[in-house]
Write a protein that holds these residues in place. Sequence first.
Motif, short mmCIF file in Angstrom:
data_model
loop_
_atom_site.label_atom_id
_atom_site.label_comp_id
_atom_site.label_asym_id
_atom_site.label_seq_id
_atom_site.Cartn_x
_atom_site.Cartn_y
_atom_site.Cartn_z
N ALA A 59 0.83 -1.21 0.00
CA ALA A 59 0.00 0.00 0.00
C ALA A 59 0.86 1.25 0.00
O ALA A 59 0.57 2.21 -0.72
N ASP A 96 -3.84 -7.89 -11.87
CA ASP A 96 -4.35 -7.57 -10.53
C ASP A 96 -3.99 -6.15 -10.13
O ASP A 96 -4.69 -5.54 -9.32
N VAL A 97 -2.87 -5.66 -10.67
CA VAL A 97 -2.40 -4.35 -10.23
C VAL A 97 -3.39 -3.24 -10.61
O VAL A 97 -3.87 -2.52 -9.73
N TYR A 146 -6.42 -3.54 -11.26
CA TYR A 146 -7.67 -3.77 -10.54
C TYR A 146 -7.62 -3.14 -9.16
O TYR A 146 -8.57 -2.51 -8.71
N ALA A 147 -6.48 -3.34 -8.50
CA ALA A 147 -6.33 -2.77 -7.16
C ALA A 147 -6.31 -1.24 -7.24
O ALA A 147 -6.91 -0.56 -6.39
N ILE A 148 -5.67 -0.70 -8.26
CA ILE A 148 -5.62 0.75 -8.45
C ILE A 148 -7.04 1.30 -8.55
O ILE A 148 -7.39 2.29 -7.90
N ALA A 192 -9.75 -0.09 -7.46
CA ALA A 192 -10.45 -0.26 -6.19
C ALA A 192 -10.11 0.87 -5.23
O ALA A 192 -10.98 1.38 -4.52
N ILE A 193 -8.85 1.28 -5.24
CA ILE A 193 -8.44 2.40 -4.38
C ILE A 193 -9.07 3.69 -4.89
O ILE A 193 -9.56 4.50 -4.11
N SER A 230 -11.80 4.09 -6.23
CA SER A 230 -13.22 4.16 -5.89
C SER A 230 -13.43 4.73 -4.50
O SER A 230 -14.54 5.07 -4.12
N LEU A 231 -12.35 4.86 -3.73
CA LEU A 231 -12.47 5.40 -2.36
C LEU A 231 -12.30 6.91 -2.32
O LEU A 231 -12.47 7.52 -1.28
N ILE A 232 -11.95 7.49 -3.45
CA ILE A 232 -11.75 8.94 -3.47
C ILE A 232 -13.03 9.62 -3.02
O ILE A 232 -14.09 9.36 -3.58
N LEU A 285 -15.02 -4.51 -10.94
CA LEU A 285 -15.95 -3.53 -10.37
C LEU A 285 -15.63 -2.13 -10.89
O LEU A 285 -14.50 -1.68 -10.83
N TRP A 324 -15.73 1.81 -10.66
CA TRP A 324 -15.87 2.77 -9.55
C TRP A 324 -16.89 3.86 -9.82
O TRP A 324 -17.45 4.44 -8.91
N ARG A 374 -20.42 1.53 -10.19
CA ARG A 374 -20.70 0.60 -9.10
C ARG A 374 -21.32 -0.70 -9.60
O ARG A 374 -22.16 -1.29 -8.95
N HIS A 378 -20.41 -4.28 -12.34
CA HIS A 378 -19.31 -4.99 -12.96
C HIS A 378 -19.26 -4.76 -14.47
O HIS A 378 -20.28 -4.62 -15.12
#
Lengths: 226, 226
Positions: free
Chosen positions: B9, B76-77, B79-81, B83-84, B86-88, B171, B173, B176, B178
């Motif tokens: 992280a 996966d990288v 995808y994780a980016i 996902a993060i 989406s938290l903005i 997913l 962002w 919301r 797929h």
Amino acid sequence: MENEFSEIASMIGDPVRAKILWALLDGRAYTATELAVYADTTPQNISMHLNKLVNADLLSVESQGRHRYYNYSRADVPYAIEAIASLIPGNNLTERKLVEDKPVRYCRSCYDHLAGKVGVLLTDGLLKQQFIYKKENSFEVSGEGEAWFNSLGIDINLLKKQKRSFARPCLDWSERKHHLAGSLGAALLNRMIVDGWVRKEKDSRTMIVTRKGEQAFFDHFKIDVR
Amino acid sequence: MENEFSEIASMIGDPVRAKILWALLDGRAYTATELAVYADTTPQNISMHLNKLVNADLLSVESQGRHRYYNYSRADVPYAIEAIASLIPGNNLTERKLVEDKPVRYCRSCYDHLAGKVGVLLTDGLLKQQFIYKKENSFEVSGEGEAWFNSLGIDINLLKKQKRSFARPCLDWSERKHHLAGSLGAALLNRMIVDGWVRKEKDSRTMIVTRKGEQAFFDHFKIDVR
DNA sequence: TTAATACTTCATTATATACTTAAGTGTCGA
DNA sequence: TCGACACTTAAGTATATAATGAAGTATTAA
């Protein structure tokens, strides 16, 4: 946009904050002191970090007397945590995770309520017995249902007074159906843990249905979870 | 485990590294110099950061003469980016931002496949016509679907042979929901670019649906993207 | 061959921020 | 009502690491 992105990522990346976010994955809310012990640091330090996480809207707090319970502010947060965790090198997810997924699929905690096959079955049971019914984007409790919840020691009116949503449907990723979330879902899971119907597996979101639980699910929800 | 999690992280969280990872979301590989310009820093500095990202197995390098092309080491990288991202906070608020975000929200590339409103619509269209269907944590292609993809010049069997996952839900962002990722999603976007259905905006992940594309989306996917 | 480009490596410096020490609130139980 | 507890706030210090400057290796093109 990249700046906000970087802020969030570094917010998650600090060792102490990462431990906090990791600990919360099991679905329980924790107090500052508990988290300080878990992360092996001082109360002042954990307080500072928790404050930052709340400001960043990754966590939310709920005061209860002299305790302050911290938890994720929304479901996207644990989702992102898991996405990052999937990047851990040598995490041979192919074999290992498939095995791990099995019980997790079956019964697991989702944030603070019950999910997985059992969570969905339980919600279906409540709907079938008309203790709850669906209304637009939420569940409502029927008169009969209120009495039933009361018999389990769950006070509907008390839960409704809380700021958080009372009984919302939460889409289950494994079952593709809704299960009961919100304060009602949380209260139900809490009750079930206290009464020993389900037990939390250590360091995982997997829940185990006890023998007592199997019987109770059948008696109260008219469902067979086996 | 939390330590590795925190390492990943914070690896993502550094401002310069975040910019690198963000830039690569458009699916192209970039040289160190290009990234230095993009991140507004020196070659030495970008080199140091790129080195760290490669060591952490988030990026991989390919040398071509005196150029070195950097890209994600695995799917996966990004995808994780996402996902993060989406938290903005305030992602779905504030009038001004909504306008700014509009084209990006509407249609964009997510690593190597289509995302945004159009990406989700497209995936829904494929599901509705039963060319693909959801099975546990992935999409499967139906017999009918296989013929349909073939008619677009996409060979399902060839894609399945690749190491990367074939058709996984990713997913979104902004929506919301797929959308279709994996090698199938990539092949589809590639086809659409080659056929001139969509066009990449310069220096951005925004994709523009051409007039030809609008018609084609309606004909092939039975969806109206306007 | 030479010069320019693309990129890296290493030693040093600068700085952001996590942590500490100290002093507070507010809550609960005796 | 007092003291212990749970937690927060504020000011000062320490440290990890990102950025710099200088120097070095390939690669290409003139």
